[in-house]
Design an enzyme around this catalytic site. Structure first.
Site, short mmCIF file in Angstrom:
data_model
loop_
_atom_site.label_atom_id
_atom_site.label_comp_id
_atom_site.label_asym_id
_atom_site.label_seq_id
_atom_site.Cartn_x
_atom_site.Cartn_y
_atom_site.Cartn_z
N LYS A 1 0.82 -1.21 0.00
CA LYS A 1 0.00 0.00 0.00
C LYS A 1 0.86 1.27 0.00
CE LYS A 1 -2.40 -0.90 3.80
NZ LYS A 1 -1.78 -2.16 4.24
N ARG B 1 -9.79 0.56 9.11
CA ARG B 1 -9.38 -0.80 9.46
C ARG B 1 -10.45 -1.55 10.25
NH1 ARG B 1 -3.47 0.36 9.15
NH2 ARG B 1 -2.25 -1.49 9.56
N ARG C 1 11.48 -5.89 5.23
CA ARG C 1 11.39 -4.43 5.40
C ARG C 1 11.96 -4.02 6.76
NH1 ARG C 1 5.49 -1.79 4.84
NH2 ARG C 1 5.28 -2.29 7.03
N ARG D 1 11.18 0.30 11.74
CA ARG D 1 9.90 0.11 12.44
C ARG D 1 9.98 -1.08 13.37
NH1 ARG D 1 4.74 0.59 8.49
NH2 ARG D 1 3.94 -0.63 10.23
N ARG E 1 -0.22 -8.77 13.53
CA ARG E 1 -0.82 -7.71 12.69
C ARG E 1 -1.67 -8.34 11.59
NH1 ARG E 1 4.52 -4.98 11.16
NH2 ARG E 1 3.34 -3.67 9.72
P1 AMP Z 1 0.58 0.69 9.13
O1 AMP Z 1 1.65 1.71 8.96
O2 AMP Z 1 -0.66 1.01 8.34
O3 AMP Z 1 1.07 -0.71 8.92
O4 AMP Z 1 0.12 0.76 10.66
C1 AMP Z 1 1.01 0.47 11.72
C2 AMP Z 1 0.24 0.32 13.00
O5 AMP Z 1 -0.45 1.54 13.32
C3 AMP Z 1 -0.86 -0.73 13.00
O6 AMP Z 1 -0.34 -2.03 13.27
C4 AMP Z 1 -1.77 -0.23 14.10
O7 AMP Z 1 -1.23 -0.50 15.38
C5 AMP Z 1 -1.71 1.27 13.90
N1 AMP Z 1 -2.75 1.74 12.95
C6 AMP Z 1 -2.53 2.32 11.72
N2 AMP Z 1 -3.68 2.64 11.13
C7 AMP Z 1 -4.66 2.25 12.00
C8 AMP Z 1 -6.08 2.28 11.94
N3 AMP Z 1 -6.73 2.77 10.87
N4 AMP Z 1 -6.77 1.79 13.00
C9 AMP Z 1 -6.14 1.30 14.08
N5 AMP Z 1 -4.80 1.21 14.19
C10 AMP Z 1 -4.07 1.69 13.15
#
Ligand code: AMP
Length: 191
Positions: free
Chosen positions: A14, A89, A128, A134, A146
């Site tokens: 994404k 999400r 990654r 991260r 996740r």
């Molecule tokens: P991402 O960068 O999208 O992989 O998000 C990393 C982490 O941020 C996720 O594993 C969640 O802990 C948190 N997170 C990101 N977006 C959301 C969302 N829309 N709702 C809840 N938690 C989120």
């Protein structure tokens, strides 16, 4: 306005595809993961709350994420459209997004859902983690958690938008250009 949700499990590409989409279609990139990481870096109370949740691979509470999205959308009312990445999400987040857009006479135009199988996701995320900095990409248990959160809570968001006929599924394995080409075809057939 053209409002696009780029949907898919962690590691489905994404972020990579978002960069290309916003450049070509002039959309404002709205990644809740990036917004949360910025809050952590800035050491805000919201960042402190989110940090330990994110390190476990769990979802941050809906009200926190919806509040952030609301703020960014309110500051960018003249955007030509938004690209939502990593949001919504949960179905509650999807309903809140629809409501926020509706208040401005707008809607979600399209959800593009990237399909990648689980073992490939785990491989990509751990890879990654070697360079992303991260913490949630470095530990296999967290990576798998996740994906589990995605399967348990997030896949329902695609079903939610499917009932309105708004979902296009695209294979997320292949070259970046090939996948982007298919995304472009989908966007252009919905504009
Ligand atoms: P991402 O960068 O999208 O992989 O998000 C990393 C982490 O941020 C996720 O594993 C969640 O802990 C948190 N997170 C990101 N977006 C959301 C969302 N829309 N709702 C809840 N938690 C989120």
């Amino acid at each position: 306005m053209f409002n696009l949700i780029l949907f898919g499990p962690p590691g489905s590409g994404k972020g990579t595809q978002s960069e290309k989409i916003i450049a070509k279609y002039n959309l404002l990139h709205l990644s809740t993961g990036d917004l949360l990481r910025a809050q952590i870096s800035a050491g805000t109370p919201l960042g402190l709350e989110a940090k330990s949740i994110m390190e476990k691979g769990q979802l941050v509470p809906d009200n926190v994420v919806i509040g952030m999205i609301n703020d960014v959308m309110a500051y960018n009312k003249d955007a030509q459209g938004f690209l939502f990445d990593g949001f919504p999400r949960t179905v509650a987040q999807a309903e809140a997004l629809d409501q926020l857009l509706k208040e401005n006479g707008e809607k979600v135009n399209l959800m593009i859902s990237l399909k990648v199988d689980e073992e490939e996701l785990v491989k990509r995320l751990l890879n990654r983690g070697l360079t992303s900095g991260r913490p949630d990409d470095r530990n296999e248990e967290v990576v798998r958690y996740r994906i589990k959160e995605y399967n348990n809570k997030t896949t329902a968001v695609a079903d939610y938008y499917k009932q309105f006929g708004k979902v296009d599924e695209i294979v997320g394995i292949g070259s970046i250009e090939e996948i982007f080409d298919n995304i472009g075809k989908s966007i252009e057939s919905h504009q």
